[in-house]
Design a protein around this motif. Sequence first.
Motif, PDB file in Angstrom:
ATOM      1  N   LEU A  33      -5.942   6.548 -10.086  1.00 16.62           N
ATOM      2  CA  LEU A  33      -6.131   5.452 -11.028  1.00 16.62           C
ATOM      3  C   LEU A  33      -6.514   4.187 -10.272  1.00 16.62           C
ATOM      4  O   LEU A  33      -5.801   3.739  -9.374  1.00 16.62           O
ATOM      5  CB  LEU A  33      -4.844   5.204 -11.819  1.00 16.62           C
ATOM      6  N   LYS A  34      -7.620   3.592 -10.637  1.00 20.83           N
ATOM      7  CA  LYS A  34      -8.111   2.410  -9.946  1.00 20.83           C
ATOM      8  C   LYS A  34      -7.597   1.154 -10.639  1.00 20.83           C
ATOM      9  O   LYS A  34      -7.778   0.963 -11.834  1.00 20.83           O
ATOM     10  CB  LYS A  34      -9.639   2.402  -9.953  1.00 20.83           C
ATOM     11  N   LEU A  35      -6.936   0.312  -9.869  1.00 21.88           N
ATOM     12  CA  LEU A  35      -6.557  -1.012 -10.333  1.00 21.88           C
ATOM     13  C   LEU A  35      -7.379  -2.082  -9.635  1.00 21.88           C
ATOM     14  O   LEU A  35      -7.938  -2.960 -10.271  1.00 21.88           O
ATOM     15  CB  LEU A  35      -5.063  -1.266 -10.087  1.00 21.88           C
ATOM     16  N   SER A  36      -7.436  -2.013  -8.304  1.00 25.24           N
ATOM     17  CA  SER A  36      -8.082  -3.058  -7.527  1.00 25.24           C
ATOM     18  C   SER A  36      -8.667  -2.444  -6.262  1.00 25.24           C
ATOM     19  O   SER A  36      -7.927  -2.065  -5.355  1.00 25.24           O
ATOM     20  CB  SER A  36      -7.071  -4.150  -7.151  1.00 25.24           C
ATOM     21  N   ARG A  37      -9.982  -2.371  -6.192  1.00 25.81           N
ATOM     22  CA  ARG A  37     -10.608  -1.818  -4.983  1.00 25.81           C
ATOM     23  C   ARG A  37     -10.187  -2.602  -3.756  1.00 25.81           C
ATOM     24  O   ARG A  37      -9.968  -2.033  -2.678  1.00 25.81           O
ATOM     25  CB  ARG A  37     -12.129  -1.829  -5.123  1.00 25.81           C
ATOM     26  N   THR A  38     -10.034  -3.903  -3.876  1.00 24.13           N
ATOM     27  CA  THR A  38      -9.688  -4.742  -2.734  1.00 24.13           C
ATOM     28  C   THR A  38      -8.274  -4.488  -2.248  1.00 24.13           C
ATOM     29  O   THR A  38      -7.999  -4.587  -1.044  1.00 24.13           O
ATOM     30  CB  THR A  38      -9.836  -6.222  -3.108  1.00 24.13           C
ATOM     31  N   LEU A  39      -7.357  -4.123  -3.144  1.00 24.79           N
ATOM     32  CA  LEU A  39      -5.934  -4.090  -2.821  1.00 24.79           C
ATOM     33  C   LEU A  39      -5.293  -2.719  -2.888  1.00 24.79           C
ATOM     34  O   LEU A  39      -4.214  -2.527  -2.317  1.00 24.79           O
ATOM     35  CB  LEU A  39      -5.179  -5.033  -3.765  1.00 24.79           C
ATOM     36  N   ASP A  40      -5.882  -1.760  -3.569  1.00 23.20           N
ATOM     37  CA  ASP A  40      -5.270  -0.442  -3.718  1.00 23.20           C
ATOM     38  C   ASP A  40      -5.173   0.276  -2.375  1.00 23.20           C
ATOM     39  O   ASP A  40      -6.157   0.364  -1.625  1.00 23.20           O
ATOM     40  CB  ASP A  40      -6.085   0.435  -4.669  1.00 23.20           C
ATOM     41  N   HIS A  41      -3.990   0.781  -2.074  1.00 21.03           N
ATOM     42  CA  HIS A  41      -3.749   1.595  -0.883  1.00 21.03           C
ATOM     43  C   HIS A  41      -3.038   2.877  -1.309  1.00 21.03           C
ATOM     44  O   HIS A  41      -2.199   2.856  -2.206  1.00 21.03           O
ATOM     45  CB  HIS A  41      -2.805   0.912   0.106  1.00 21.03           C
ATOM     46  N   MET A  42      -3.302   3.982  -0.623  1.00 23.77           N
ATOM     47  CA  MET A  42      -2.449   5.152  -0.743  1.00 23.77           C
ATOM     48  C   MET A  42      -1.266   4.986   0.203  1.00 23.77           C
ATOM     49  O   MET A  42      -1.305   4.190   1.145  1.00 23.77           O
ATOM     50  CB  MET A  42      -3.220   6.431  -0.392  1.00 23.77           C
ATOM     51  N   GLY A  43      -0.189   5.721  -0.063  1.00 20.23           N
ATOM     52  CA  GLY A  43       0.981   5.653   0.790  1.00 20.23           C
ATOM     53  C   GLY A  43       1.832   6.889   0.621  1.00 20.23           C
ATOM     54  O   GLY A  43       1.499   7.795  -0.151  1.00 20.23           O
ATOM     55  N   MET A  44       2.960   6.936   1.338  1.00 22.83           N
ATOM     56  CA  MET A  44       3.795   8.138   1.306  1.00 22.83           C
ATOM     57  C   MET A  44       5.244   7.805   1.595  1.00 22.83           C
ATOM     58  O   MET A  44       5.565   6.729   2.132  1.00 22.83           O
ATOM     59  CB  MET A  44       3.276   9.166   2.304  1.00 22.83           C
ATOM     60  N   PHE A  45       6.111   8.762   1.236  1.00 22.46           N
ATOM     61  CA  PHE A  45       7.553   8.655   1.423  1.00 22.46           C
ATOM     62  C   PHE A  45       8.050   9.897   2.138  1.00 22.46           C
ATOM     63  O   PHE A  45       7.595  11.014   1.856  1.00 22.46           O
ATOM     64  CB  PHE A  45       8.277   8.547   0.076  1.00 22.46           C
ATOM     65  N   ALA A  46       9.019   9.711   3.032  1.00 21.76           N
ATOM     66  CA  ALA A  46       9.635  10.832   3.737  1.00 21.76           C
ATOM     67  C   ALA A  46      11.014  10.411   4.207  1.00 21.76           C
ATOM     68  O   ALA A  46      11.376   9.231   4.153  1.00 21.76           O
ATOM     69  CB  ALA A  46       8.761  11.270   4.913  1.00 21.76           C
ATOM     70  N   GLU A  64      -0.891 -16.491  -4.661  1.00 19.62           N
ATOM     71  CA  GLU A  64      -1.871 -16.844  -5.685  1.00 19.62           C
ATOM     72  C   GLU A  64      -3.212 -16.150  -5.437  1.00 19.62           C
ATOM     73  O   GLU A  64      -3.888 -15.712  -6.378  1.00 19.62           O
ATOM     74  CB  GLU A  64      -2.062 -18.357  -5.736  1.00 19.62           C
ATOM     75  N   LEU A  65      -3.609 -16.036  -4.172  1.00 19.25           N
ATOM     76  CA  LEU A  65      -4.844 -15.320  -3.853  1.00 19.25           C
ATOM     77  C   LEU A  65      -4.743 -13.868  -4.306  1.00 19.25           C
ATOM     78  O   LEU A  65      -5.672 -13.321  -4.918  1.00 19.25           O
ATOM     79  CB  LEU A  65      -5.114 -15.370  -2.348  1.00 19.25           C
ATOM     80  N   HIS A  66      -3.632 -13.239  -3.993  1.00 19.05           N
ATOM     81  CA  HIS A  66      -3.429 -11.847  -4.377  1.00 19.05           C
ATOM     82  C   HIS A  66      -3.476 -11.688  -5.895  1.00 19.05           C
ATOM     83  O   HIS A  66      -4.134 -10.782  -6.418  1.00 19.05           O
ATOM     84  CB  HIS A  66      -2.077 -11.364  -3.832  1.00 19.05           C
ATOM     85  N   ARG A  67      -2.784 -12.558  -6.594  1.00 15.80           N
ATOM     86  CA  ARG A  67      -2.762 -12.462  -8.053  1.00 15.80           C
ATOM     87  C   ARG A  67      -4.165 -12.643  -8.642  1.00 15.80           C
ATOM     88  O   ARG A  67      -4.552 -11.903  -9.556  1.00 15.80           O
ATOM     89  CB  ARG A  67      -1.822 -13.521  -8.616  1.00 15.80           C
ATOM     90  N   THR A  68      -4.926 -13.590  -8.132  1.00 16.47           N
ATOM     91  CA  THR A  68      -6.287 -13.810  -8.635  1.00 16.47           C
ATOM     92  C   THR A  68      -7.129 -12.558  -8.484  1.00 16.47           C
ATOM     93  O   THR A  68      -7.802 -12.110  -9.427  1.00 16.47           O
ATOM     94  CB  THR A  68      -6.940 -14.980  -7.885  1.00 16.47           C
ATOM     95  N   ILE A  69      -7.099 -11.970  -7.285  1.00 14.33           N
ATOM     96  CA  ILE A  69      -7.910 -10.781  -7.025  1.00 14.33           C
ATOM     97  C   ILE A  69      -7.416  -9.597  -7.843  1.00 14.33           C
ATOM     98  O   ILE A  69      -8.199  -8.903  -8.507  1.00 14.33           O
ATOM     99  CB  ILE A  69      -7.881 -10.442  -5.520  1.00 14.33           C
ATOM    100  N   MET A  70      -6.113  -9.362  -7.819  1.00 15.93           N
ATOM    101  CA  MET A  70      -5.560  -8.187  -8.487  1.00 15.93           C
ATOM    102  C   MET A  70      -5.818  -8.234  -9.990  1.00 15.93           C
ATOM    103  O   MET A  70      -6.286  -7.252 -10.577  1.00 15.93           O
ATOM    104  CB  MET A  70      -4.064  -8.077  -8.212  1.00 15.93           C
ATOM    105  N   GLU A  71      -5.538  -9.352 -10.612  1.00 23.24           N
ATOM    106  CA  GLU A  71      -5.671  -9.398 -12.066  1.00 23.24           C
ATOM    107  C   GLU A  71      -7.125  -9.379 -12.507  1.00 23.24           C
ATOM    108  O   GLU A  71      -7.445  -8.768 -13.537  1.00 23.24           O
ATOM    109  CB  GLU A  71      -4.934 -10.616 -12.611  1.00 23.24           C
TER     110      GLU A  71
END
Length: 450
Positions: free
Chosen positions: A201-214, A303-310
């Motif tokens: 699911l794409k929300l933000s090309r600039t901010l989306d990262h994959m990650g993992m838990f272990a 604020e920068l993050h919020r501007t880009i993400m939203e």
Amino acid sequence: MDAFRLNWLTAGDAARSIRDGAISSEQLVEACLARVREVEDRIQAWQFLDPEHALNQARARDQDRREGRAVGPLQGVPVGVKDIIDTMDMPTEDGTVLHAGRTPADDATVVAILRAAGAVIMGKTVTTECATYTPGKTRNPHNPEHTPGGSSSGSAAAVAAGMVPLALGSQTNGSVIRPAAYCGVYGFKPTHGLISRHGVLKLSRTLDHMGMFARTLDDIALGCEVLVEGDAHDPDTLMRARIPFREIATEEPPLPPLIAFVKTPLWERTDEDTREAFAELTDALGDRVVEVDLPDIVLDALELHRTIMEAEMAAALVDEYDRGRERLSESLRAQLERGRRVTAFDYQTARARIPLLNDGFAELFERCDAILTPAVAGTAPKGLTSTGDPSFCTLWTLCGMPAASLPLLQGANGLPLGVQLVGQRHHDARLLRTARWLVTQITGGEPQDG
């Protein structure tokens, strides 16, 4: 080997045991399913789980081994997959009623890679609504009256509770690091673009990262080694030579690392427990830690993050808003409406600040190996109406820097309190090596659940 304890095996140990014939994948998956039956009513980590389908995958992996076919680095190991990551054989509903019953035609790239590595896709773990702020049903395994964090709620909880040794998540703000910190497991968000997001699911090309838990750093390194590869379907990934994450992560550092302790401008948001715990932690590190103040340029990171993400969310979820806004939560609807009002000037100006922020960290990483900073303001808040404050993750997500949550501390209430370690972009394996050194310094060895 005690079958009752098989569910607590690490991914690496489980894969070795299956390859050596000491256990079967079917035995391992059945042990994990038994754990699900034991605790799922209380934790509610799974959005979709078909036990027979999981066992059928395990039997197929066992047959591969018996018949001499090539086995992969995760052969027969069950993995949880966040329910925003496409799976062709299971629904992917993205935490929203608007996508109820959606079953994709193809696997996401990360799922295809996991299958090729021999993994069993155990099921789909709970996500918050469209991987944003409105909680799903999952509860914290350490105390079900507290949040597990979000948005990768189910993945963190499933690993912490011993239902799977490894699970995938994603992070656009704090959605891997925060739930890892609250649930007391290792969480890792790699450099932006290191792992493909195709089919997620794409929300933000600039901010989306994959990650993992272990439950161990070894398994984090194993997961990275399997999943990091270029993908033509994700333009932010790079074709690169194989990175030997496990080899680098287990090396002794050539010199004892120097850690930069960064409180960030948000320090006043931390709980007293957090401040006291970090004081003890930095005291224990002695001359291997130095407190560093960040340059003023980071003050407007939130604020920068919020501007880009939203702005990017508003574009990515335009169909959901136009067709079903009345079925979205008030929180998500407000985000999308704010995003629609962001001007092109403000959006482009915000994106242009990211390279400047990263340039500002270049000198720090010439002197220091990693940044030590809170993962969260405190332990998991009580109540299930919020997934907690992600702001201690925001700057590092905005900059696309690798970050790990390490389960090193505990609050006075007995709940886990994660430590965040942040590294230089594209130095992910080195960050894991520094993380291992830090864990060893503080605990004398890597803690393992179970």
